[in-house]
Design an enzyme around this catalytic site. Sequence first.
Site, PDB file in Angstrom:
ATOM      1  N   CYS A   2       0.849  -1.064   0.153  1.00  0.00           N
ATOM      2  CA  CYS A   2       0.069   0.034  -0.186  1.00  0.00           C
ATOM      3  C   CYS A   2       0.867   1.241   0.011  1.00  0.00           C
ATOM      4  O   CYS A   2       1.923   1.127   0.620  1.00  0.00           O
ATOM      5  CB  CYS A   2      -0.751  -0.023   1.265  1.00  0.00           C
ATOM      6  SG  CYS A   2      -2.299  -1.454   1.331  1.00  0.00           S
ATOM      7  N   ARG A  33       6.184   0.088  -5.621  1.00  0.00           N
ATOM      8  CA  ARG A  33       5.975  -0.910  -4.247  1.00  0.00           C
ATOM      9  C   ARG A  33       5.056  -1.771  -4.513  1.00  0.00           C
ATOM     10  O   ARG A  33       4.927  -2.841  -3.581  1.00  0.00           O
ATOM     11  CB  ARG A  33       5.539   0.032  -3.270  1.00  0.00           C
ATOM     12  CG  ARG A  33       6.330   1.325  -2.958  1.00  0.00           C
ATOM     13  CD  ARG A  33       5.625   2.260  -1.867  1.00  0.00           C
ATOM     14  NE  ARG A  33       5.788   1.784  -0.450  1.00  0.00           N
ATOM     15  CZ  ARG A  33       6.440   1.761   0.531  1.00  0.00           C
ATOM     16  NH1 ARG A  33       7.504   2.722   0.227  1.00  0.00           N
ATOM     17  NH2 ARG A  33       6.267   1.239   1.433  1.00  0.00           N
ATOM     18  N   TRP A  95      -2.843  -2.797  -1.538  1.00  0.00           N
ATOM     19  CA  TRP A  95      -2.186  -4.154  -1.682  1.00  0.00           C
ATOM     20  C   TRP A  95      -3.434  -4.767  -0.880  1.00  0.00           C
ATOM     21  O   TRP A  95      -3.187  -4.704   0.443  1.00  0.00           O
ATOM     22  CB  TRP A  95      -0.982  -4.159  -1.423  1.00  0.00           C
ATOM     23  CG  TRP A  95      -0.375  -5.479  -1.873  1.00  0.00           C
ATOM     24  CD1 TRP A  95       0.071  -5.972  -2.920  1.00  0.00           C
ATOM     25  CD2 TRP A  95       0.088  -6.884  -1.052  1.00  0.00           C
ATOM     26  NE1 TRP A  95       0.705  -7.189  -3.218  1.00  0.00           N
ATOM     27  CE2 TRP A  95       0.580  -7.559  -1.848  1.00  0.00           C
ATOM     28  CE3 TRP A  95       0.093  -6.826   0.411  1.00  0.00           C
ATOM     29  CZ2 TRP A  95       1.103  -8.834  -1.197  1.00  0.00           C
ATOM     30  CZ3 TRP A  95       0.722  -8.009   0.983  1.00  0.00           C
ATOM     31  CH2 TRP A  95       1.254  -9.066   0.158  1.00  0.00           C
ATOM     32  N   ASN A 123      -2.535   2.750   5.362  1.00  0.00           N
ATOM     33  CA  ASN A 123      -1.519   1.553   5.052  1.00  0.00           C
ATOM     34  C   ASN A 123      -1.425   0.793   6.331  1.00  0.00           C
ATOM     35  O   ASN A 123      -1.625   1.390   7.566  1.00  0.00           O
ATOM     36  CB  ASN A 123      -0.293   2.150   4.628  1.00  0.00           C
ATOM     37  CG  ASN A 123      -0.122   2.729   3.282  1.00  0.00           C
ATOM     38  OD1 ASN A 123      -1.080   2.416   2.840  1.00  0.00           O
ATOM     39  ND2 ASN A 123       1.192   3.244   3.059  1.00  0.00           N
ATOM     40  N   GLY A 124      -1.363  -0.514   6.352  1.00  0.00           N
ATOM     41  CA  GLY A 124      -1.014  -1.259   7.628  1.00  0.00           C
ATOM     42  C   GLY A 124      -2.226  -2.348   7.639  1.00  0.00           C
ATOM     43  O   GLY A 124      -3.078  -2.472   6.806  1.00  0.00           O
ATOM     44  N   GLU A 587      19.703 -16.968  -3.823  1.00  0.00           N
ATOM     45  CA  GLU A 587      19.309 -15.667  -4.500  1.00  0.00           C
ATOM     46  C   GLU A 587      19.021 -15.926  -5.907  1.00  0.00           C
ATOM     47  O   GLU A 587      18.014 -15.158  -6.298  1.00  0.00           O
ATOM     48  CB  GLU A 587      20.501 -14.693  -4.277  1.00  0.00           C
ATOM     49  CG  GLU A 587      20.319 -13.225  -4.757  1.00  0.00           C
ATOM     50  CD  GLU A 587      18.977 -12.510  -4.423  1.00  0.00           C
ATOM     51  OE1 GLU A 587      18.245 -13.070  -3.465  1.00  0.00           O
ATOM     52  OE2 GLU A 587      18.536 -11.684  -4.975  1.00  0.00           O
ATOM     53  N   LYS A 591      15.349 -14.931  -7.459  1.00  0.00           N
ATOM     54  CA  LYS A 591      15.171 -14.020  -8.700  1.00  0.00           C
ATOM     55  C   LYS A 591      14.258 -14.854  -9.748  1.00  0.00           C
ATOM     56  O   LYS A 591      13.576 -14.111 -10.195  1.00  0.00           O
ATOM     57  CB  LYS A 591      16.466 -13.649  -9.124  1.00  0.00           C
ATOM     58  CG  LYS A 591      17.212 -12.732  -8.466  1.00  0.00           C
ATOM     59  CD  LYS A 591      16.767 -11.308  -8.377  1.00  0.00           C
ATOM     60  CE  LYS A 591      15.774 -11.052  -7.126  1.00  0.00           C
ATOM     61  NZ  LYS A 591      16.471 -11.045  -5.926  1.00  0.00           N
ATOM     62  N   GLU A 594      10.636 -15.364  -8.693  1.00  0.00           N
ATOM     63  CA  GLU A 594       9.610 -13.959  -8.404  1.00  0.00           C
ATOM     64  C   GLU A 594       9.446 -13.201  -9.699  1.00  0.00           C
ATOM     65  O   GLU A 594       8.450 -12.792  -9.993  1.00  0.00           O
ATOM     66  CB  GLU A 594      10.158 -13.101  -7.444  1.00  0.00           C
ATOM     67  CG  GLU A 594      11.514 -12.667  -7.556  1.00  0.00           C
ATOM     68  CD  GLU A 594      11.891 -11.676  -6.331  1.00  0.00           C
ATOM     69  OE1 GLU A 594      11.429 -11.359  -5.504  1.00  0.00           O
ATOM     70  OE2 GLU A 594      13.220 -11.511  -6.259  1.00  0.00           O
ATOM     71  N   HIS A 610      21.594 -36.587  -1.376  1.00  0.00           N
ATOM     72  CA  HIS A 610      20.435 -36.868  -0.484  1.00  0.00           C
ATOM     73  C   HIS A 610      19.225 -36.564  -0.712  1.00  0.00           C
ATOM     74  O   HIS A 610      18.273 -36.352  -0.043  1.00  0.00           O
ATOM     75  CB  HIS A 610      21.085 -36.068   0.716  1.00  0.00           C
ATOM     76  CG  HIS A 610      22.151 -36.305   1.607  1.00  0.00           C
ATOM     77  ND1 HIS A 610      22.427 -37.571   1.800  1.00  0.00           N
ATOM     78  CD2 HIS A 610      23.475 -35.518   1.832  1.00  0.00           C
ATOM     79  CE1 HIS A 610      23.894 -37.435   2.391  1.00  0.00           C
ATOM     80  NE2 HIS A 610      24.260 -36.463   2.352  1.00  0.00           N
ATOM     81  N   LYS A 710       7.034  -4.521  -3.324  1.00  0.00           N
ATOM     82  CA  LYS A 710       8.505  -4.219  -3.085  1.00  0.00           C
ATOM     83  C   LYS A 710       8.667  -4.008  -1.478  1.00  0.00           C
ATOM     84  O   LYS A 710       9.686  -4.465  -1.159  1.00  0.00           O
ATOM     85  CB  LYS A 710       8.652  -2.824  -3.696  1.00  0.00           C
ATOM     86  CG  LYS A 710      10.031  -2.270  -3.519  1.00  0.00           C
ATOM     87  CD  LYS A 710      11.261  -3.053  -4.318  1.00  0.00           C
ATOM     88  CE  LYS A 710      12.737  -2.698  -4.211  1.00  0.00           C
ATOM     89  NZ  LYS A 710      13.412  -3.848  -4.542  1.00  0.00           N
TER      90      LYS A 710
HETATM   91  C1  G6P Z   1       9.881  -8.253  -0.310  1.00  0.00           C
HETATM   92  C2  G6P Z   1      10.681  -8.020  -1.713  1.00  0.00           C
HETATM   93  C3  G6P Z   1      12.023  -8.432  -1.701  1.00  0.00           C
HETATM   94  C4  G6P Z   1      12.849  -8.190  -0.564  1.00  0.00           C
HETATM   95  C5  G6P Z   1      12.043  -8.528   0.789  1.00  0.00           C
HETATM   96  C6  G6P Z   1      12.703  -7.947   1.998  1.00  0.00           C
HETATM   97  O1  G6P Z   1       9.675  -9.394  -0.406  1.00  0.00           O
HETATM   98  O2  G6P Z   1       9.874  -8.336  -2.980  1.00  0.00           O
HETATM   99  O3  G6P Z   1      12.781  -8.257  -2.931  1.00  0.00           O
HETATM  100  O4  G6P Z   1      13.955  -8.904  -0.583  1.00  0.00           O
HETATM  101  O5  G6P Z   1      10.607  -7.869   0.592  1.00  0.00           O
HETATM  102  O6  G6P Z   1      12.949  -6.621   1.773  1.00  0.00           O
HETATM  103  P1  G6P Z   1      13.528  -5.477   2.691  1.00  0.00           P
HETATM  104  O7  G6P Z   1      13.283  -3.961   2.218  1.00  0.00           O
HETATM  105  O8  G6P Z   1      13.443  -5.896   3.929  1.00  0.00           O
HETATM  106  O9  G6P Z   1      15.030  -6.031   2.041  1.00  0.00           O
END
Ligand code: G6P
Length: 715
Positions: A2, A33, A95, A123-124, A587, A591, A594, A610, A710
């Site tokens: 949001c 975001r 959101w 928001n929240g 990582e 990527k 997502e 295993h 985001k």
């Molecule tokens: C969300 C984003 C990720 C990010 C994670 C942690 O899930 O989509 O890309 O790594 O939050 O966010 P931060 O702002 O705490 O690094």
Amino acid sequence: MCGIFGYVNFLVDKSRGEIIDNLIEGLQRLEYRGYDSAGLAVDGKLIKDGDEEIMNNIIVKTPGKVKVLKQKVIDDKINRTDIFDNHAGIAHTRWATHGQPKEENCHPHRSDSTKGEFIVVHNGIITNFSALRKYLLSKGHIFESETDTECIAKLFKHFYDLNLKAGVSPDLNELTKQVLHELEGSYGLLVKSYHYPGEVCGTRKGSPLLVGVKTDKKLKVDFVDVEFENNAAQQQQQQANGHSSLLNNHSTSLDSGFIPVAPGEQNLRTSQSRAFLSEDDLPMPVEFFLSSDPASVIQHTKKVLFLEDDDIAHIYDGELHIHRASTKSAGESTVRPIQTLEMELNEIMKGPYKHFMQKEIFEQPDSTFNTMRGRIDFENSIVTLGGLKAFLPTIRRCRRIIMIACGTSYHSCLATRSIFEELTEIPVSVELASDFLDRRSPVFRDDTCVFVSQSGETADSILALQYCLERGALTVGIVNSVGSSMSRQTHCGVHINAGPEIGVASTKAYTSQYIALVMFALSLSNDSISKTKRHEEIIKGLQKIPEQIKKVLNLETKIKKLCNDDLNDQKSLLLLGRGYQFATALEGALKIKEISYMHSEGVLAGELKHGVLALVDDKLPIIAFATRDSLFPKTMSAIEQVTARDGRPIVICNEGDAIISNDKVHLTLEVPQTVDCLQGLLNVIPVQLISYWLAVNRGIDVDFPRNLAKSVTVE
Ligand code: G6P
């Protein structure tokens, strides 16, 4: 996640069209975001309401992108020409948490469907919303949505009516306090009402909110005084009210138990804010921008004031007043500084790139350099982190370091854990914030808890931070967003200085977090003679990283072709790594998942036998990290286990390394060699590019992948 945006003009003439354009532009800057709906509220026309004349309001909201909202404003034929010399508009990107993304659930929400007396964006999450809703339903309020937010709008009207009944016309900030007293959970919140034309109140708890100020005149002072309640008076009133909350007082009739705002409180309106007086002490033309994110304010003004939890920003008559929703505690600051944002608008624009994510991947030579800028003296191999310096002796004495984060930030902790332990000889554990909280993990006063976050606003990480603060641990923030909750709430820390990251998939923040953590480990151990050689080696390595990243980025054409020819139609992908490269594998897999929606899994090469080996055949695509370090022979053995089962891995190896006979390897992606603990900084770049090109080929909205945000500001 949001986003909130509000705009107030005072003694600056603006047409309704200009006001709407401002609100929509503000929302567009929050788009990165992640969100699923958008909406706004502005003033309509003066209409007759009995004997009174009131300003009705216009609410436009819709599921979908901000451009859909923009079109809806046109389709609804909203008059653009009326001029306002004082007006408060509010807007929101939502959101979905409570209720699906459909029109009735979009913000703004109103207190009633007939006149819409109070309008809010939020928001929240309000955790006690079901009980509040039940209560308000019992008092005759009719709900229009499934959201938790709507009960806030209803509460405003509820209290307003009760005050009126008691013969008091409450000030908007006093009314806000009464509403906040009922809310549990987290909020960033704006409220406007036709009872208070041209006014807005903004408040926050656990969700960011800031106020940008734009005026041609010089501000008299660069801070705003906090207007505290008289503690005794407030307590007395609460006791008289006999209600710690509406819900506790459920059985008694509020109409009889309620104590209205003390009439004296309304005198606060006569107080003048020193910041917003012109030289001749007359009100001056001014515009205010309220937002959950500086990125939406920066094109208007760099002068901003970050609200603290429980602050109520009350804007009226061209002034900004800060009130407190809680009583003053000892040592609490009595002013809020108006700060100057260092961010430039072009820093958040796409430039020649098709997507923010692509831009951010290609920015890494600069962003990694900026993380180190002014902090590493390469000639003398000295690292100085100003925000940590005073705390280093305490951290050196701690009994363990706990790194806590979510998503990509968690991976940057995993990637650096080993060098931390090697250099500091302090045990380090790495925790996912949500799991750490679920376990109510023991934390002690002599622990150092390191919070890593791009946004500095991730709800799980913030809650974990509060948990550690309550237990007396020293807290360190490794954060990108300056002024974020995390950077303000930790005892000390390092800003990673990667610049704004807009793409939902984090890329440049990862490499900068990685470097910031390595610098942190170097600073902690800079008094150890036995580590001097290793220090020098790492610092020399760091110096070359930006140039080496540039070289890796040249692999883009080869990677694009690989994605086109071989990976596009695949359903699943494995990434194999061990030691320093296990974090890179995780990582990379994150990527790919997502952004391209392809299932992918990061596997510890040592664990292959295993279980995962059962999946390997001549079809399953596998990416293996086989750059040179002490574990190289073991990684090779894992690759051989794969090729023996007809697997044809894509191998990320060092330049010129004849890794394995070519007919067994599908393709090699060669990256420069660096120090073992830094190699992950280079190895992650090809997988960032693979995920990007897979997503582009699949026609996915790279910067806004489905279901993701985001900045995840809800638990
Ligand atoms: C969300 C984003 C990720 C990010 C994670 C942690 O899930 O989509 O890309 O790594 O939050 O966010 P931060 O702002 O705490 O690094």
